[in-house]
Design a protein around this motif. Structure first.
Motif, short mmCIF file in Angstrom:
data_model
loop_
_atom_site.label_atom_id
_atom_site.label_comp_id
_atom_site.label_asym_id
_atom_site.label_seq_id
_atom_site.Cartn_x
_atom_site.Cartn_y
_atom_site.Cartn_z
N TRP A 210 0.78 -1.13 -0.14
CA TRP A 210 0.00 -0.01 0.00
C TRP A 210 0.94 1.15 -0.12
O TRP A 210 0.70 2.05 -0.90
CB TRP A 210 -0.76 -0.04 1.21
N LYS A 211 1.67 1.22 1.05
CA LYS A 211 2.48 2.76 1.12
C LYS A 211 4.01 2.74 0.64
O LYS A 211 4.23 3.91 0.31
CB LYS A 211 2.62 2.81 2.59
N ASN A 212 4.33 1.77 0.20
CA ASN A 212 5.86 1.57 -0.70
C ASN A 212 5.48 1.60 -2.15
O ASN A 212 6.00 2.35 -2.90
CB ASN A 212 6.83 0.65 -0.08
N ALA A 213 4.63 0.43 -2.32
CA ALA A 213 4.99 0.13 -3.83
C ALA A 213 3.48 0.56 -4.50
O ALA A 213 3.43 0.46 -5.78
CB ALA A 213 4.65 -1.48 -4.00
N LYS A 214 2.66 1.07 -3.78
CA LYS A 214 1.43 1.76 -4.32
C LYS A 214 0.66 0.66 -5.30
O LYS A 214 0.05 0.90 -6.14
CB LYS A 214 1.58 2.93 -5.05
N ASP A 215 0.85 -0.72 -4.70
CA ASP A 215 0.33 -1.54 -5.54
C ASP A 215 -1.18 -2.05 -4.83
O ASP A 215 -1.29 -3.03 -4.17
CB ASP A 215 0.96 -2.94 -5.46
N TYR A 216 -2.13 -0.93 -5.19
CA TYR A 216 -3.42 -0.95 -4.44
C TYR A 216 -4.19 -2.52 -4.70
O TYR A 216 -4.73 -2.99 -3.72
CB TYR A 216 -4.31 -0.08 -4.76
N ALA A 392 2.99 14.57 18.57
CA ALA A 392 3.15 13.27 17.59
C ALA A 392 4.73 13.12 17.36
O ALA A 392 5.35 12.16 17.30
CB ALA A 392 2.53 13.45 16.24
N PHE A 393 5.45 14.47 17.31
CA PHE A 393 6.89 14.43 16.97
C PHE A 393 7.73 13.67 18.28
O PHE A 393 8.70 13.04 17.93
CB PHE A 393 7.35 15.92 16.87
N ASP A 399 5.51 6.49 11.72
CA ASP A 399 4.65 6.68 10.68
C ASP A 399 4.17 7.78 11.12
O ASP A 399 3.81 8.80 10.28
CB ASP A 399 3.80 5.53 10.56
N ASP A 400 3.81 7.96 12.53
CA ASP A 400 3.19 9.44 12.95
C ASP A 400 3.95 10.52 12.67
O ASP A 400 3.38 11.84 12.31
CB ASP A 400 3.17 9.24 14.65
N ARG A 401 5.24 10.37 12.77
CA ARG A 401 5.95 11.43 12.74
C ARG A 401 6.22 11.99 11.17
O ARG A 401 6.34 13.12 11.04
CB ARG A 401 7.61 11.12 13.27
N TYR A 432 7.41 21.05 2.75
CA TYR A 432 7.00 19.70 1.98
C TYR A 432 8.08 18.78 1.75
O TYR A 432 8.09 17.40 2.16
CB TYR A 432 5.86 19.72 0.92
N ARG A 433 9.08 19.34 1.17
CA ARG A 433 10.34 18.72 0.82
C ARG A 433 10.93 17.95 2.03
O ARG A 433 11.45 16.70 1.80
CB ARG A 433 11.36 19.51 0.03
N ASN A 434 10.95 18.59 3.06
CA ASN A 434 11.57 18.21 4.31
C ASN A 434 10.74 17.22 5.10
O ASN A 434 11.15 16.23 6.00
CB ASN A 434 12.14 19.22 5.25
N ALA A 435 9.65 16.96 4.70
CA ALA A 435 8.42 16.18 5.34
C ALA A 435 8.16 15.12 4.69
O ALA A 435 8.10 13.94 5.33
CB ALA A 435 7.17 16.94 5.71
N VAL A 436 8.19 15.15 3.21
CA VAL A 436 7.61 14.02 2.92
C VAL A 436 8.66 13.05 1.82
O VAL A 436 9.66 13.52 1.40
CB VAL A 436 6.75 14.40 1.34
N PRO A 437 8.64 11.84 1.93
CA PRO A 437 9.47 10.93 1.33
C PRO A 437 8.84 10.92 -0.09
O PRO A 437 7.76 10.20 -0.28
CB PRO A 437 9.32 9.41 2.07
N LEU A 438 9.69 11.32 -0.88
CA LEU A 438 9.42 11.63 -2.28
C LEU A 438 9.16 10.19 -2.94
O LEU A 438 9.60 9.15 -2.62
CB LEU A 438 10.23 12.48 -3.03
#
Length: 677
Positions: A210-216, A392-393, A399-401, A432-438
């Motif tokens: 779901w979250k890494n491969a996006k193979d829904y 949460a931090f 995942d929460d972070r 967003y760049r610092n927050a999101v795993p692209l």
């Protein structure tokens, strides 16, 4: 699904001396029923590791999705183990009893249902046992345990507490997830079936799909297996609520959103349900309302048209659902930030004509009052959500972070003065760049929200600047249908082969046959891509043939370049080894699938009846199924030996392709033995 069998071993006598052969009962009745029902498992005889048999037995009794217990004779061990099962699990315990037997059913379970079988011909009751197992798994009874029936407030044991994942399995899932390798994760979902940690293993795989491969599609299949064994499993229902909603957005199929809603209702039906989980489920209800709302205007041409259509009661209901979910648990920042985002949208839409139409009585006055309350709510939400994010931090998991960092970036986008962000969009982009795993599921979610603001003309230029900064310029889309050709073929004969099949002297003839087959597959409206391994013989010839034909190639190597060379090519001439190295070294890393760096199987599979090559066949098939091509064909250079029992070679690939519903194109290996060779 896993099964555990509680029974006597060997031959036992009842109280009148009648001998009953429990090994025969198992062989002719129980084992056949397990097979017929597609279950995995056995008695404690399946335990191979050193250690306490009692510890293993208790774990197997707890972990089993269904237990079959033979109560034919008075066997203290059998009734003790049955008592353990009844104390730990609510349901899915099937009792069987041989007839005739002088041993009557003990009083404490005399009221329980059991399935009789003839002790002199146990196999005659196979159909009845299969039906009993299936009915037990599908049954709606609250419990078949006399203990939990008498003490209904006694909680069922937590199965996950003993589902200890094998370290090498965890590492393999992490590697597949890091590479977003859909085929590898699908293979792992196959291989974990029947393991003692099956359910927790499937959960780890389902999260990665779901979250890494996006193979829904595959993630839904994986989580449905988990839910099939435990209909009210919290993790499974929350995951499926999300996944079905995503599929609905892609396809517009109404039943998918209803499946999402039903999964949410299963979560809310759990008793007790912690506030955090209740808040998440209620927030998903708000999210589904939001999804329906967005569909109404997403395909309109201009922001003005979209804003007019967006004035819809579903927007108001979605905001209120998010807000109420956040009130359930103020530490759950997800519904908080979602409520803040929807509230900001409503505040913007309130400036548009027609906003008062959301209200049924005294519309203008009701709209004015609503906007006033909304303004106060948003001011409070901004500060409380910020505090939830900070918590949460400090206290959340990884995942929460990540989500907390994304939510903090969302606040930057929405609360920084618009003039500041317009002058320097990099402020929001860097947040967003610092927050999101692209390239991940997380960025898809964050980008989707930014796209919504852009569609409605709310900070649209800033939103688009952030998307462009993180995504880069839009890539050109290649036209045409995609045709994936999976190649499999025999290895070249070794020296002095007793039954020649692919003589080394027939290489040129084999190459010509492969090239002719590939040319015959080419169509003007299709782009062909080949997926292959690189064994000495047909594989290498096929890969070498693709370059002059302009066909893109992808490699599937079950182990590293050097490990394959050491394991396979030492029995062949150096020319084959050199050609293998040339192909692998010339292939781009982006178009090479690699499972393991070392030879052999990972430790968690070491006791299973497979080889790296048979697993590699199944892996390549799963890669093909996950490719997303318009057409998938297996092209096989094969001797058409349907009786070949090997799972390592081309015959097995043909069997797998047939089962998977692929197109087949066979190059008859018999053509290599003729004069043209």
């Amino acid at each position: 699904m896993r099964c555990f069998v509680i029974r006597g071993f060997g031959k036992k006598k009842d109280s009148e001396g009648q001998v009953i052969d429990f090994e025969r009962v198992h062989r002719e009745l129980i084992a056949e029923a397990i097979k017929e029902c597609n279950l995995k498992g056995d008695t404690t005889a399946e335990v191979l590791d050193a250690g306490s048999i009692h510890e293993d037995m208790f774990q197997l009794i707890l972990q089993a999705d269904i237990v079959i217990c033979d109560i034919t004779v008075h066997n203290a061990n059998v009734f003790y183990e049955l008592g353990v099962r009844h104390a730990l699990r609510k349901k899915h315990t099937v009792l069987i009893k041989g007839n005739p037997s002088a041993d009557v059913t003990p009083f404490d379970i005399a009221g329980g249902r059991y399935m009789p079988y003839p002790v002199d011909n146990p196999g005659a009751a196979l159909g009845d046992l299969v039906a009993a197992i299936r009915a037990g798994l599908a049954g709606a009874r609250e419990t078949d345990s006399p203990i939990l029936l008498t003490l209904p407030k006694l909680p069922e044991a937590d199965v996950s507490s003993v589902d200890v994942l094998h370290l090498s399995f965890i590492e393999e899932v992490q590697l597949a997830a890091a590479r977003s390798d859909k085929g590898w994760l699908r293979l792992l979902a196959d291989d974990v079936m029947g393991e003692r940690f099956e359910r927790q293993g499937l959960k780890a795989i389902g999260r990665a799909q779901w979250k890494n491969a996006k193979d829904y599609e595959a993630a839904i299949a994986t989580w449905e297996i988990v839910r099939g064994a435990a209909p009210y499993d919290l993790d499974a229902n929350l995951a499926l609520a999300n996944l079905y909603e995503r599929q609905f957005k892609q396809t517009g199929e109404a039943t998918l959103l209803e499946r999402s809603n039903l999964a949410i209702e299963r979560v809310l039906a759990r008793k007790p349900l912690p506030p955090t989980d209740r808040a998440e489920a209620l927030a998903l209800k708000g999210r589904n309302l939001k999804t329906l709302w967005r569909l109404a205007f997403s395909k309109l041409d201009t922001p003005e048209q979209r804003r007019a259509r967006a004035i819809d009661v579903k927007a108001k209901l979605s905001y209120e659902a998010y807000r109420d979910a956040y009130k359930t648990d103020l530490n759950s920042f997800f519904p908080g930030i979602a409520a803040f985002q929807m509230g900001c949208i409503l505040q913007s839409l309130a400036q548009s004509p027609g906003f008062a139409n959301l209200f049924t009585h005294d519309r203008q006055r009701a709209a004015k009052q609503y906007v006033g309350v909304l303004k106060r709510d948003l001011a409070a939400l901004q500060h409380v959500v910020r505090a939830s994010i900070e918590r949460a931090f400090t206290d959340g998991n990884d995942d929460d972070r990540v989500w907390a960092a994304i939510s903090a970036a969302d606040l930057v986008f929405l609360t920084e003065p618009l003039s500041v962000l317009q002058a320097d969009p990099a402020i929001a982009a860097e947040a967003y760049r610092n927050a999101v795993p692209l390239g991940s599921f997380y960025w898809d979610a964050a980008k989707g929200q930014l796209e919504l603001f852009a569609q409605l003309g709310i900070r649209a230029d800033v939103a688009q600047a952030v998307i462009t900064a993180l995504d880069g310029p839009a890539a050109g889309v290649q036209s045409g249908r995609r045709h994936l050709v999976v190649f499999s073929g025999h290895t070249v004969d070794k020296a002095n082969a007793p039954q020649p099949r692919f003589p080394s002297a027939a290489q040129q003839r084999a190459r010509s046959l492969i090239e002719d087959a590939l040319r015959g597959m080419k169509r003007e409206d299709e782009r062909i891509t080949m997926l292959a391994s690189a064994a000495p013989g047909a594989d290498i010839l096929a890969l070498e043939s693709c370059k002059p034909l302009g066909i893109e190639t992808w490699l599937c190597l079950p182990m590293s370049r050097n490990a394959v060379a050491d394991e396979v090519f030492k029995q062949y001439e150096d020319d084959w080894r050199n050609r293998f190295f040339d192909l692998v070294d010339a292939q781009s890393q982006e178009r090479t699938y690699l499972m393991h760096s070392a030879a052999g199987l990972p430790r968690w599979l070491s006791a299973r009846g497979m080889t790296p090559w048979s697993r590699g066949n199944r892996w390549m098939l799963r890669q093909a199924q996950a490719w997303g091509a318009d057409r998938v064909t297996l092209l096989a250079l094969w001797d058409r030996n349907e009786l070949d029992p090997s799972t390592d070679g081309t015959a097995e690939m043909v069997r797998l392709a047939r089962k998977a519903g692929m197109f087949l194109e066979i190059i008859d290996c018999g053509q290599l033995a003729g004069p043209a060779a």
